[in-house]
Design a protein around this motif. Sequence first.
Motif, PDB file in Angstrom:
ATOM      1  N   ALA A 168       0.836  -1.202   0.000  1.00  0.00           N
ATOM      2  CA  ALA A 168       0.000   0.000   0.000  1.00  0.00           C
ATOM      3  C   ALA A 168       0.870   1.251   0.000  1.00  0.00           C
ATOM      4  CB  ALA A 168      -0.934  -0.011   1.212  1.00  0.00           C
ATOM      5  N   LEU A 169       1.950   1.210   0.820  1.00  0.00           N
ATOM      6  CA  LEU A 169       2.881   2.342   0.847  1.00  0.00           C
ATOM      7  C   LEU A 169       3.500   2.580  -0.511  1.00  0.00           C
ATOM      8  CD1 LEU A 169       4.374   4.491   2.501  1.00  0.00           C
ATOM      9  CD2 LEU A 169       6.083   2.730   3.091  1.00  0.00           C
ATOM     10  N   ASP A 170       3.906   1.476  -1.194  1.00  0.00           N
ATOM     11  CA  ASP A 170       4.486   1.614  -2.541  1.00  0.00           C
ATOM     12  C   ASP A 170       3.465   2.209  -3.498  1.00  0.00           C
ATOM     13  OD1 ASP A 170       6.806   0.514  -1.611  1.00  0.00           O
ATOM     14  OD2 ASP A 170       6.336  -1.543  -2.305  1.00  0.00           O
ATOM     15  N   ALA A 171       2.219   1.752  -3.423  1.00  0.00           N
ATOM     16  CA  ALA A 171       1.193   2.254  -4.336  1.00  0.00           C
ATOM     17  C   ALA A 171       0.910   3.728  -4.087  1.00  0.00           C
ATOM     18  CB  ALA A 171      -0.091   1.438  -4.175  1.00  0.00           C
ATOM     19  N   LEU A 172       0.835   4.151  -2.805  1.00  0.00           N
ATOM     20  CA  LEU A 172       0.590   5.558  -2.500  1.00  0.00           C
ATOM     21  C   LEU A 172       1.753   6.438  -2.934  1.00  0.00           C
ATOM     22  CD1 LEU A 172      -1.161   5.454   1.000  1.00  0.00           C
ATOM     23  CD2 LEU A 172      -2.116   6.278  -1.149  1.00  0.00           C
ATOM     24  N   THR A 173       2.953   5.864  -2.807  1.00  0.00           N
ATOM     25  CA  THR A 173       4.133   6.626  -3.268  1.00  0.00           C
ATOM     26  C   THR A 173       4.032   6.885  -4.762  1.00  0.00           C
ATOM     27  OG1 THR A 173       5.452   5.572  -1.534  1.00  0.00           O
ATOM     28  CG2 THR A 173       6.635   6.647  -3.348  1.00  0.00           C
ATOM     29  N   GLU A 174       3.656   5.831  -5.548  1.00  0.00           N
ATOM     30  CA  GLU A 174       3.489   6.014  -6.988  1.00  0.00           C
ATOM     31  C   GLU A 174       2.353   6.983  -7.277  1.00  0.00           C
ATOM     32  OE1 GLU A 174       5.199   4.868  -9.624  1.00  0.00           O
ATOM     33  OE2 GLU A 174       6.658   4.128  -8.164  1.00  0.00           O
ATOM     34  N   ALA A 175       1.269   6.917  -6.506  1.00  0.00           N
ATOM     35  CA  ALA A 175       0.155   7.842  -6.706  1.00  0.00           C
ATOM     36  C   ALA A 175       0.599   9.283  -6.471  1.00  0.00           C
ATOM     37  CB  ALA A 175      -0.994   7.481  -5.759  1.00  0.00           C
ATOM     38  N   PHE A 176       1.439   9.492  -5.428  1.00  0.00           N
ATOM     39  CA  PHE A 176       1.960  10.831  -5.136  1.00  0.00           C
ATOM     40  C   PHE A 176       2.801  11.345  -6.304  1.00  0.00           C
ATOM     41  CE2 PHE A 176       4.974  13.813  -3.301  1.00  0.00           C
ATOM     42  CZ  PHE A 176       4.145  14.661  -2.595  1.00  0.00           C
ATOM     43  N   LYS A 177       3.644  10.468  -6.843  1.00  0.00           N
ATOM     44  CA  LYS A 177       4.471  10.876  -7.988  1.00  0.00           C
ATOM     45  C   LYS A 177       3.598  11.270  -9.178  1.00  0.00           C
ATOM     46  CE  LYS A 177       8.433   7.908  -6.902  1.00  0.00           C
ATOM     47  NZ  LYS A 177       9.229   6.734  -7.376  1.00  0.00           N
ATOM     48  N   SER A 179       1.774  14.531  -8.635  1.00  0.00           N
ATOM     49  CA  SER A 179       2.704  15.665  -8.733  1.00  0.00           C
ATOM     50  C   SER A 179       2.900  16.088 -10.177  1.00  0.00           C
ATOM     51  CB  SER A 179       4.054  15.302  -8.109  1.00  0.00           C
ATOM     52  OG  SER A 179       3.899  14.938  -6.757  1.00  0.00           O
ATOM     53  N   LYS A 180       2.809  15.114 -11.118  1.00  0.00           N
ATOM     54  CA  LYS A 180       3.020  15.424 -12.540  1.00  0.00           C
ATOM     55  C   LYS A 180       1.773  15.996 -13.193  1.00  0.00           C
ATOM     56  CE  LYS A 180       6.349  11.652 -13.088  1.00  0.00           C
ATOM     57  NZ  LYS A 180       6.617  10.355 -13.763  1.00  0.00           N
ATOM     58  N   ALA A 181       0.619  15.788 -12.571  1.00  0.00           N
ATOM     59  CA  ALA A 181      -0.634  16.243 -13.183  1.00  0.00           C
ATOM     60  C   ALA A 181      -0.725  17.762 -13.164  1.00  0.00           C
ATOM     61  CB  ALA A 181      -1.822  15.621 -12.436  1.00  0.00           C
ATOM     62  N   LYS A 182      -1.436  18.275 -14.192  1.00  0.00           N
ATOM     63  CA  LYS A 182      -1.650  19.720 -14.279  1.00  0.00           C
ATOM     64  C   LYS A 182      -2.815  20.111 -13.353  1.00  0.00           C
ATOM     65  CE  LYS A 182      -0.012  20.016 -19.036  1.00  0.00           C
ATOM     66  NZ  LYS A 182      -0.362  20.376 -20.429  1.00  0.00           N
ATOM     67  N   ASP A 183      -2.610  21.232 -12.608  1.00  0.00           N
ATOM     68  CA  ASP A 183      -3.627  21.673 -11.640  1.00  0.00           C
ATOM     69  C   ASP A 183      -4.589  22.608 -12.361  1.00  0.00           C
ATOM     70  OD1 ASP A 183      -5.079  22.254  -9.462  1.00  0.00           O
ATOM     71  OD2 ASP A 183      -3.555  23.489  -8.493  1.00  0.00           O
ATOM     72  N   SER A 184      -5.752  22.067 -12.666  1.00  0.00           N
ATOM     73  CA  SER A 184      -6.737  22.891 -13.376  1.00  0.00           C
ATOM     74  C   SER A 184      -7.835  23.413 -12.437  1.00  0.00           C
ATOM     75  CB  SER A 184      -7.383  22.071 -14.504  1.00  0.00           C
ATOM     76  OG  SER A 184      -7.994  20.902 -13.971  1.00  0.00           O
ATOM     77  N   THR A 185      -7.962  22.796 -11.249  1.00  0.00           N
ATOM     78  CA  THR A 185      -9.036  23.180 -10.316  1.00  0.00           C
ATOM     79  C   THR A 185      -8.526  23.890  -9.069  1.00  0.00           C
ATOM     80  OG1 THR A 185      -8.908  21.022  -9.207  1.00  0.00           O
ATOM     81  CG2 THR A 185     -10.394  21.215 -11.101  1.00  0.00           C
ATOM     82  N   GLY A 186      -7.248  23.841  -8.806  1.00  0.00           N
ATOM     83  CA  GLY A 186      -6.676  24.453  -7.614  1.00  0.00           C
ATOM     84  C   GLY A 186      -6.698  23.564  -6.397  1.00  0.00           C
ATOM     85  N   GLN A 187      -7.189  22.349  -6.499  1.00  0.00           N
ATOM     86  CA  GLN A 187      -7.291  21.427  -5.365  1.00  0.00           C
ATOM     87  C   GLN A 187      -6.090  20.470  -5.290  1.00  0.00           C
ATOM     88  OE1 GLN A 187      -9.814  21.539  -3.110  1.00  0.00           O
ATOM     89  NE2 GLN A 187     -10.533  23.367  -4.227  1.00  0.00           N
ATOM     90  N   GLN A 188      -5.128  20.650  -6.193  1.00  0.00           N
ATOM     91  CA  GLN A 188      -4.028  19.678  -6.255  1.00  0.00           C
ATOM     92  C   GLN A 188      -3.154  19.721  -5.011  1.00  0.00           C
ATOM     93  OE1 GLN A 188      -1.801  19.891  -9.827  1.00  0.00           O
ATOM     94  NE2 GLN A 188      -0.387  18.242  -9.295  1.00  0.00           N
ATOM     95  N   GLU A 189      -2.874  20.945  -4.491  1.00  0.00           N
ATOM     96  CA  GLU A 189      -2.027  21.067  -3.312  1.00  0.00           C
ATOM     97  C   GLU A 189      -2.679  20.391  -2.113  1.00  0.00           C
ATOM     98  OE1 GLU A 189       0.992  22.086  -2.923  1.00  0.00           O
ATOM     99  OE2 GLU A 189       1.202  22.565  -5.063  1.00  0.00           O
ATOM    100  N   VAL A 190      -3.999  20.552  -1.979  1.00  0.00           N
ATOM    101  CA  VAL A 190      -4.719  19.926  -0.865  1.00  0.00           C
ATOM    102  C   VAL A 190      -4.630  18.418  -0.953  1.00  0.00           C
ATOM    103  CG1 VAL A 190      -6.979  19.701   0.262  1.00  0.00           C
ATOM    104  CG2 VAL A 190      -6.266  21.926  -0.684  1.00  0.00           C
ATOM    105  N   LYS A 191      -4.828  17.903  -2.177  1.00  0.00           N
ATOM    106  CA  LYS A 191      -4.759  16.457  -2.386  1.00  0.00           C
ATOM    107  C   LYS A 191      -3.368  15.924  -2.072  1.00  0.00           C
ATOM    108  CE  LYS A 191      -8.375  16.125  -5.893  1.00  0.00           C
ATOM    109  NZ  LYS A 191      -8.683  15.796  -7.291  1.00  0.00           N
ATOM    110  N   LEU A 192      -2.338  16.667  -2.525  1.00  0.00           N
ATOM    111  CA  LEU A 192      -0.963  16.226  -2.294  1.00  0.00           C
ATOM    112  C   LEU A 192      -0.659  16.192  -0.801  1.00  0.00           C
ATOM    113  CD1 LEU A 192       0.964  18.030  -5.187  1.00  0.00           C
ATOM    114  CD2 LEU A 192       0.652  15.568  -4.900  1.00  0.00           C
ATOM    115  N   THR A 193      -1.163  17.295  -0.027  1.00  0.00           N
ATOM    116  CA  THR A 193      -0.909  17.349   1.421  1.00  0.00           C
ATOM    117  C   THR A 193      -1.592  16.190   2.133  1.00  0.00           C
ATOM    118  OG1 THR A 193      -0.787  19.761   1.272  1.00  0.00           O
ATOM    119  CG2 THR A 193      -1.115  18.810   3.462  1.00  0.00           C
TER     120      THR A 193
END
Length: 1447
Positions: A1298-1307, A1310-1324
């Motif tokens: 699960a940790l490996d999968a979440l790490t890949e999800a975080f990566k 991070s590469k996705a374009k922020d079109s809604t402004g909610q990306q920072e919240v999701k990353l945190t």
Amino acid sequence: MAVYFDHRIEAPESSNVPSQLSWHSAFPVLAVASSSPTSGGSVDIYLQQGEYVESCHLERLHQPTMLRWHPTKPVLALGWENGEVMLLTHPSGDQSVFPSTHTACITLLEWSSFGSRLVTGDQTGALAVWKVDARGRLQGNHLVKHEYNKPLTCCIFRPDSPGDDVAKLARASVSGDENALDMFSWKGAPLKMGPQEGLGFYVSTADGKVHSVDEHFKSLTLLSVEGAIKKLLYLVKRDALAVITETLMLSQYTLGPEGGAQEFMKVKLSSKTGQKVDLVWTENSLLITATGEHVVRLWDLERDDNYALTLDETMGFEKGEIINCVAYCAGKETLAAGTSHGRIAIWRMVEQPGSSRGDTKAQWKLQTPTEIGGNVIQLQWGSSLSLLAANNSHTVLILCEHVMSAHFSQQVAAVQLTPTQLSITRFATGVHLALQADTHIKGVCVTKDSVTVWSGNQVTVYELSGTDLRNTGSFPCDSHVVAVHDENLYTVEPNRVQIRTPQGTVKQLLTFSKAEGNPVLLSVCQSYLVVGTDTAHIRVFDLSRRDAKAHCSAKNLPEQIANLGALRSVKCNANGSQVSILISQVNGRPDHKVYFYDVEMDTVTHFDFFIGRPSSGISQHDESERQQCQGTDLSGRCPVSQFWDECEPRLFVCETVAIGSECPSTSFLDTMDVSVVTLFCTQEHGLLLQDSYPKPSGLQTLLAMDVPYYYFSCKPGETDPGSVEISATLAPPNQTQPSTGPASPLPYMVSRRALRDFVGLENCEKATRDAMLNFSFYLTIGDMDEAFKSIKLIKSKAVWENMARMCVKTRRLDVARVCLGNMGNARAAKALKEAEAEPEPEAQVAMLAIQLSMLEDAEKLYKSCQRYDLLNSFYQASGQWKQALETAENQDRIHLRTTYYNYAKYLESTGEKSLALTFYENSDTHRVEVPRMLQDDTTSLEIYVNKMKDKNIYKWWAQYLESQSDMDSALRFYERAQDYLSLVRVQCYMGNIQKASEIANNTGDRAASYHLARHYEGHDDIKQAVHFYTRAQAYNNAIRLCKENGLDDQLMNLALLSNPEDMMEAACYYEEKGTHMDRAVALYHKAGYVSKALELAFATQQFSALQLIAEDLNENSDPALLERCSDFFITHSQYEKAVELLVAAKKYNQALELCVTQNLTITEELAEKMTVTDSKDLSEDARKELLESIADCCMRQGNYHLATKKYTQAGNKLKAMRALLKSGDTEKIVFFANVSRQKELFIMAANYLQSLDWRKNPEILKTIIGFYTKGRAPDLLAGFYEACAQVEIDDYQNYEKALDALTEAFKCLSKAKDSTGQQEVKLTDMQHKINLIKKFVHARRLYAEDAGEAARLCEALLEEPELDPAVRIGDAFGFLVEYHCQQGNFQVAYRKLEELQKLLPSQNVKFYVSQASLEALQKEMGVPMDRGDSRQSVKEDDEVEEELNLS
């Protein structure tokens, strides 16, 4: 051919009549035993020319009975009448007398193969074995003695054993064979290297018994026959023993391994009673007998064959002459027989080309006999293959074989007939003379005025004038070679050549240095002398002046020629510019090259007969196809003799034999495979092949070449049919010169054959001869301008014809056309022009050869190019029917029947009708040709007809009988021939109509039915006429009668059976008549006139017929007609058929609309028909719109795959993917996404795949990740990874994955374009989850090392806000419960469990705490645990490890 010089032995005066003789097997020494009834006997030894060895003379008062030489040492074993045995050594004369063992006459003396044992036996049956050392000396007393009490007759030793194969034993040892290994070690017996001497032997007695004595001298009786045994033979190949008795009964026995013998053959040999029999046994199992008859009988025991050789009176033998004795020389395959009239007959084995040893084609050739006088009673071949000893009852003569001497020069030829006689021919004057010399002739040399002979110690010169031979000089000289030029004689002695007068006076010395060696070969051509030495040096001298002058310096040939052993022959050309050399190699074998030394250029070149080509350094100008072809014929050969033309310096000739026949002896002269090869040799053009042809039969060997002839010596008793003989003029009978022989007719010993280019021009003048030579030379080098220039002044047709013949050999058709033009041979020129159509040049040349009557050449050319069809025609045209039939049967089978037919025509023309009949049958033309051939012989023809029982012949014979008005017989034979037409025709002619009808009805023969129908029509019987026209399938005639006679009912059926034209006519008939319109429509439709049928059907409202017609409509039909029919079907609610017609009419939108409105299922076949591929029918946009409409309809009908296909064809891949997603076909969805390679489609496919059970299928998991990656949707991929992580936690409690999968999800996030402004919240938020999971994972990992610290970290983790769902609370409490249970703190563990149940009251604690811990708590605390439904745990070993793409 060979001649035999006889040397009488120099016997001492005291010697008596010779009784026995014996040659040593290795040395040229002869032992002769002489005996006298009164004075006893003696034994003497002689050398090869009869020289007496005084030191080896033995005399006794008793007679010698046996002589046997030691196999390898010059030691002679002697047996005497009184039983004495002794050894005599040559040349010392030492004598060794054996101990007195025998008391009676010695009858046996036999050496073992190596000479280590000697067997002796006597008249009383006593047998002794003696040992002899390596020097041939007797070793002590006898080894053993046996008493057989009967006279001993024969003894043979067993053959040698081959010994051990060391190489084979070594291989066996390496392979692990212990027995073979022991033989190499000290344990085993020593290895037997090479053949081992056979010490066992067989001995026979006079009472018919054969005893076997082994190597340990143990004797046992092997077999017994009737009568005394005369000869014992051992057949090595069969491992059998042959026994011959005194009555010539031959028995053969197989020998068993333990000493037994089994008879397998018994035969009586032919013999003359009362005569002494001489038997000879050869190594190749040939038994030769002389039984006092005029024949020699031979039995081949290996092949069970026998034959006889007879004396030929034409060779000089007399009637009544009988053969007393025989001797066989295996090395030369020569058989000698001594006769009662003092002659020695000699047969040589001559093999035909292509035959093998022992083949029936191999035959014995009788040679010219040698006369020695007396009565020849014993013969024996010596160690040297050229020595033969003969006992003629008075003395012993040693015959030494020499090659026949012969020489040709300046139109004079001399050939040796006997050791002292020559046959001399002067071609210029036509005189034929005989020369009888006083000494043996070892060599002869002739010029136009003299004949010089020498014997090795004396030279004699005879002057030749007119028909006289006069001795002009004789002097002693030991030169073995002599040459003559004008009045000078050239002889050799060490390191010099002597130039002498005819009387022997030395005029000049030509000296040679020590390095140059001793002269051994001399040859004169015109005014040049070439000398060859024993060190392989050659020198050329100019003899045109008073003194001989050196023409060039000495040439050291070993520097130029590798592997040179010795010179065999040297010859120079007419101007001294070229010297040709034949050599022997170092190993003694003749070289297969002829070397040419260019005197001016000081170079050596060669022509290699092994490959049939000159050396690479020789210029070959435009080698023609003829040379390429004939080069193959020259390969694999070896030259044996050579000559230059006496006048033309460019022309060289040599004899060649096949490799394997080139032994140094004269045996090559008897072989059939000898070729005569002519070359042009020049500085500018090198060596060029001029001609090559096989030596004609009847000729012995080539003597010389003097344009326009080759000169050959003849075989005795044979004539050359192709030779041009001169008229012989013998010396006058009253000639008194002692040197010349009698005037009796002598055989022609020299024959001449014209060169190929001079056939028909033998007597032409010198200018024409030179022109022909130049023409041949320039033609050979390919210089056509010079070739024509050399003959442009020649007007003779014979010359032009000869040149045309030459063109056949050279294959120059361009030159041949010119020659034919000058000959005025228009027919040949026309034939040659027509032959140019043949693709093979050889076939074109063959036609030229035929026109010039060169039939043999034409035959060879057709065979060489494998044009067997033309060869067959050639054989037929030339009357060679046997060859034509063989060719057709074996190679030209496509023309086999034609060949049979032509041969039958030929036989018919010659009156051989019975044989012609057979070949007409073979050609399968006998049905016509034989009746034609025999039409004048009706009796024979009738017999043949009844014999053959052939329908065609029956028919021919019936027609013949009908022509003779014999109708009954004709009907009978027509019936046999099953010719029903003729039967009906004749029956109608005879008025038997009923019978004719029966025949036609029963047989169903169409021709017969047609004839009968015509007959009925002629007699107005329409019904029967229509019936038989129908049976004859002549429907148009039947229809015609029906229309004419109003038979409408039959007309319809007949029209349907007939062709479209008749159907059309019948339909028109019905339409015009206005009745039966349904029949008209059906006939129009059947005939293919669909539009007419539809028009008539619509006009007459025949809807049932319209439906039948519509089934045959297609896209090729008229669109308007199709639309009209579709409207008809819509009106009658037959929508499927209407759609098909609309599609065929290319009304796609209407067809599709009809499908929608009537809810007709669109099949794939219908969809394909509606798919337009031709841009002429619809525009691209309209086509796409139509395809999308079809796809929309398919979607509505649930046919998603077909919809996908049509959307794809329309180019709308997005709709295609949606249709495919609705189909749920995962494999096709994945495939379509990969093929389309569009981001939207990748994302759609990945979203679809998430709806599947990707948790249990790793491939789907990988595909989802791959598609999101290819679709460039990192946010979606991050969400998928997050879902994967939650699945790992919820289902498997695998926080590491699960940790490996979440790490890949975080990566990914991070590469996705922020079109809604909610990306920072999701990353945190995601980073917080990752940290919590990391802490929990760390605590679980630390548990094994420090459980207390791990529990503390877990307690701290429970204090974290928002722990769940990152780390499930149940997992944290479960960890603590497990820890406290392990530590024994059950109270604390129970409190933690209660706390967990309070936090998660709705869940079963067994999801988080192991069963073992719960049972321990129950046991310790005494509190019952709520079991509830237990969750099946998945063992860690059985988990499906999912490899996530972490890159």
